[in-house]
Scaffold this active site. Structure first.
Site, PDB file in Angstrom:
ATOM      1  NE  ARG A 229      -2.471   0.503   3.604  1.00 24.51           N
ATOM      2  CZ  ARG A 229      -2.261  -0.192   4.726  1.00 24.51           C
ATOM      3  NH1 ARG A 229      -2.626  -1.450   4.816  1.00 24.51           N
ATOM      4  NH2 ARG A 229      -1.699   0.362   5.774  1.00 24.51           N
ATOM      5  CB  CYS A 316       3.942  37.705   0.152  1.00 28.03           C
ATOM      6  SG  CYS A 316       5.278  38.844   0.561  1.00 28.03           S
ATOM      7  CG  MET A 317      -1.952  34.810  -0.209  1.00 26.22           C
ATOM      8  SD  MET A 317      -3.541  35.635  -0.106  1.00 26.22           S
ATOM      9  CE  MET A 317      -3.729  35.856   1.643  1.00 26.22           C
ATOM     10  CG  ASP A 318      -1.118  36.290  -3.838  1.00 22.90           C
ATOM     11  OD1 ASP A 318      -1.654  35.177  -3.661  1.00 22.90           O
ATOM     12  OD2 ASP A 318      -1.626  37.364  -3.487  1.00 22.90           O
TER      13      ASP A 318
END
Ligand SMILES: *Cc1c(COP(=O)(O)O)cnc(C)c1O
Length: 373
Positions: A229, A316-318
């Site tokens: 698995r 940063c976010m982007d």
């Protein structure tokens, strides 16, 4: 829009195939192969990966929840699919209609599933999950729980309209080095075998006994039993060098802005990095909303054609910043590998204090997957 305008993840289905063959070569002949494709195939795209695994001759797939299984059936994946997690009783008819295999983790769930299956007048295929030391899902069987555990499993298997095709357990430390981890894993395996033996004496046997996750496939060959698995091995990580695996995802972006910043200026939120010299700084359009962990801030480098570019300031976010001062050949539009063949995800994972799994799963929906075949 060209998908590659911003940030994208190349997924090599060839490397999935390569890793599949490498794992196959490492397990006993006749052993079934279940490919774990939960969490959108660890971020690689569950439909594309499952299609490839089906074509390669995999025997089974596993997902975490019903919605993940539905996605695969809608894409015409015909392989048996095991749901590893919980499904509420309200959805038993869907399990049956889509020919899915449900994990049963305790006697109460078995009774619920059975009641629903009886109402529908149809059989539900199940695998019994045994807790041998992970202390997560499954029938407790360790130490003083043994006799009660066996009794409960027997009762679960005898519930009307349940078809107990398989039994499995999950290892907690099969991928960890050291004698203690080895003792623990061998103890879990011995307990699992003993549970199977006791059930046999009670007249219950299973067509598919399975327990080997990636760590066990690499380090404990004897645990392969009827089916393995693996998850992370398929995607090219945690093979311990023994299996010649290839990373399947290459997370890519490019330089969107370059500017010169004087010495002594703070960079990004919090000003956690201050330039020590006049710096040629690149901005790359990838941030934590794309899955680039913020905890990597100031702790990593990304790969350019001319070598690694150190990451500077908070992610940063982007977007985030990279230092190109010593890489004059890197320009606007130059390609940047965040992780992939030239910088395996586990390198970044170590820098972030986590594991390759988390980095792969973190690559967000906003990042288009581009399949390379
Ligand atoms: C996720 C999971 C696996 C696969 O684990 P890897 O470490 O990626 O091989 C196997 N079995 C179960 C029950 C799982 O939840």
């Amino acid at each position: 829009m060209d998908l590659r305008k911003r940030t994208w993840a190349e997924v090599s289905l060839e490397n999935i195939a390569h890793n599949y063959r490498a794992i196959r070569a490492a397990i006993p002949e006749g052993c079934k192969f279940l490919g774990v494709v939960k969490a959108d195939a660890y971020g690689h795209g569950a439909v594309a990966v499952s299609r490839r695994l089906e074509a390669l001759g995999a025997d089974y797939l596993a997902v975490s929840c019903l919605d993940e299984a539905v996605e695969l059936r809608k894409a015409n994946i015909g392989l048996p699919i095991l749901i590893l997690g919980h499904t509420p009783r309200e959805f038993v008819s869907e399990l049956i209609d889509l020919d899915l295999t449900q994990t049963v983790t305790c006697e109460a769930k078995a009774i619920e599933y059975s009641q629903e299956a009886v109402k529908l007048g149809k059989p539900l295929r199940v695998h019994i999950k045994v807790d041998t030391g992970m202390s997560r899902l499954g029938f407790l069987t360790a130490g003083p729980h043994y006799d009660q555990g066996i009794e409960n499993i027997v009762s679960a298997c005898r519930q009307k309209n349940l078809v107990p095709e398989g039994i499995y357990t999950h290892f907690a430390v099969s991928d960890e080095p050291g004698e203690e981890a080895e003792r623990f894993t061998r103890g879990q395996f011995a307990l699992f075998l003993s549970v199977i033996d006791s059930l046999k004496k009670a007249g219950i046997s299973f067509e598919i006994r399975h327990c080997a996750n990636s760590g066990a496939v690499v380090h404990y060959k004897e645990t392969c039993l009827d089916m393995v698995r693996p998850g992370i091995l398929l995607y090219g990580y945690e093979g311990g060098g023994a299996l010649d695996l290839r990373p399947c995802m290459r997370l890519m972006t490019h330089v969107s802005t370059i500017k010169y910043i004087d010495a002594g200026l703070p960079v990004s939120y919090g000003g956690t990095y201050v330039t020590g010299r006049r710096t040629r700084m690149g901005v790359i359009p990838i941030g934590y909303a794309d899955g680039l962990l913020r905890s990597l801030s100031n702790r990593c480098a990304f790969i350019t054609a001319d070598g690694p570019a150190p990451q500077r300031g908070r992610v940063c976010m982007d977007m985030c910043m990279i230092d190109l001062t010593d890489l004059p050949g890197v320009n606007l539009e130059s390609l940047i590998e965040i992780f992939g063949p030239r910088q395996p995800a586990d390198v970044l994972a170590r820098a972030a204090g986590t594991i390759s799994y988390e980095l792969l799963c973190a690559v967000s929906k906003r990042v288009p997957r581009v399949y390379i075949d």
